[in-house]
Enzyme design. Structure first.
Site, PDB file in Angstrom:
ATOM      1  CG  HIS A   1      -0.121   0.041   2.521  1.00 30.32           C
ATOM      2  ND1 HIS A   1       0.437   1.185   3.031  1.00 30.32           N
ATOM      3  CD2 HIS A   1       0.198  -0.950   3.387  1.00 30.32           C
ATOM      4  CE1 HIS A   1       1.062   0.922   4.155  1.00 30.32           C
ATOM      5  NE2 HIS A   1       0.949  -0.378   4.400  1.00 30.32           N
TER       6      HIS A   1
ATOM      7  CD  GLU B   1       2.166  -5.566   8.084  1.00 26.76           C
ATOM      8  OE1 GLU B   1       2.267  -6.779   7.792  1.00 26.76           O
ATOM      9  OE2 GLU B   1       2.972  -4.684   7.717  1.00 26.76           O
TER      10      GLU B   1
ATOM     11  CG  HIS C   1      -0.710  -4.457   5.032  1.00 26.78           C
ATOM     12  ND1 HIS C   1      -1.194  -3.196   5.290  1.00 26.78           N
ATOM     13  CD2 HIS C   1      -1.800  -5.224   4.767  1.00 26.78           C
ATOM     14  CE1 HIS C   1      -2.514  -3.197   5.198  1.00 26.78           C
ATOM     15  NE2 HIS C   1      -2.897  -4.420   4.879  1.00 26.78           N
TER      16      HIS C   1
END
EC number: 3.1.3.-
Length: 228
Positions: A11, A85, A153
């Site tokens: 991201h 994540e 992530h």
């Protein structure tokens, strides 16, 4: 059939990234730089990889980054909580200095690559397992010429790559992290080969120098002249 290509995309930048705070599963949105990175990265990624399917962590920063790419293809983004994540428990929202001051022994463990004790952090092997399971499942839903783009992530991507290469994510630390809106490219191996995925490229981005990438869209603007 299984997709031939998998791209794991991190991201864009958030305020926590800029402040060097550990995000984990706190749902932090993209900041201005992160939104710009998402758009620039999407244009760069589509030049080499046109996904048949885009899946994303359900956290806002990943979903919005995925959306910038998926809009260029006019395809939906499929959320998957397994792509979140790594959870860092009590440490989420803290800087490295704050963690080191409050949990010196556990911080040292973490820096050595071990799972820190007693802070509620998700084990690396658990993250790798859920990431690899999700990637394989989505890849198997596509035909052999297709590309799957997975938006996730930093820590989760490193652990996913490690797992897809057949390595022990709990101990092996040979995969460095990727920068914001940079990606890893894996290619399906021949049937029966071990491991069944090969790493073709890692930490690939839009081609900006890193300092310019981190500075954002206004880095090249001249400052306003001061009045006399």
């Amino acid at each position: 059939m299984v997709a031939r290509t998998v791209v794991l995309l991190r991201h864009g930048r958030t305020a926590y990234n800029a402040a060097l705070r550990l995000q984990g599963q706190i749902d932090i949105p993209l900041d201005e730089v992160g939104r710009w990175q998402a758009e620039e990265g999407a244009s760069a990624l589509i030049a080499s990889h046109r996904a048949a399917k885009v899946v994303s962590s359900d956290l806002t920063r990943a979903a919005d980054t995925a959306g910038a790419y998926a809009r260029l293809l006019d395809v939906p983004v499929e959320p998957d909580v397994r792509l979140r994540e790594r959870s860092f428990g009590d440490w989420e929202g803290l800087t490295g200095e704050e963690i080191a001051a409050g949990w010196p022994e556990q911080h040292a463990q973490w820096r050595r690559g071990a799972d820190p004790d007693g802070v509620g952090a998700e084990a690396k092997a658990v993250v790798a397992e859920r990431m690899v399971t999700a990637v394989r499942e989505h890849a198997e839903a596509l035909d052999g010429d297709a590309c799957l783009v997975v938006v996730s992530h930093g820590a989760a991507i490193s652990l996913a790559v490690t797992g897809l290469l057949g390595l022990d994510a709990s101990t092996w630390r040979g995969v460095a992290g990727v920068h914001n809106v940079h990606w890893s490219h894996l290619h399906r191996s021949a049937p029966g080969a071990v491991p069944d995925w090969r790493l073709v490229a890692h930490n690939v981005g839009a081609g900006y120098p890193l300092d310019r990438w981190q500075a954002g869209p206004h880095a090249d603007l001249e400052p306003e002249p001061k009045s006399a």
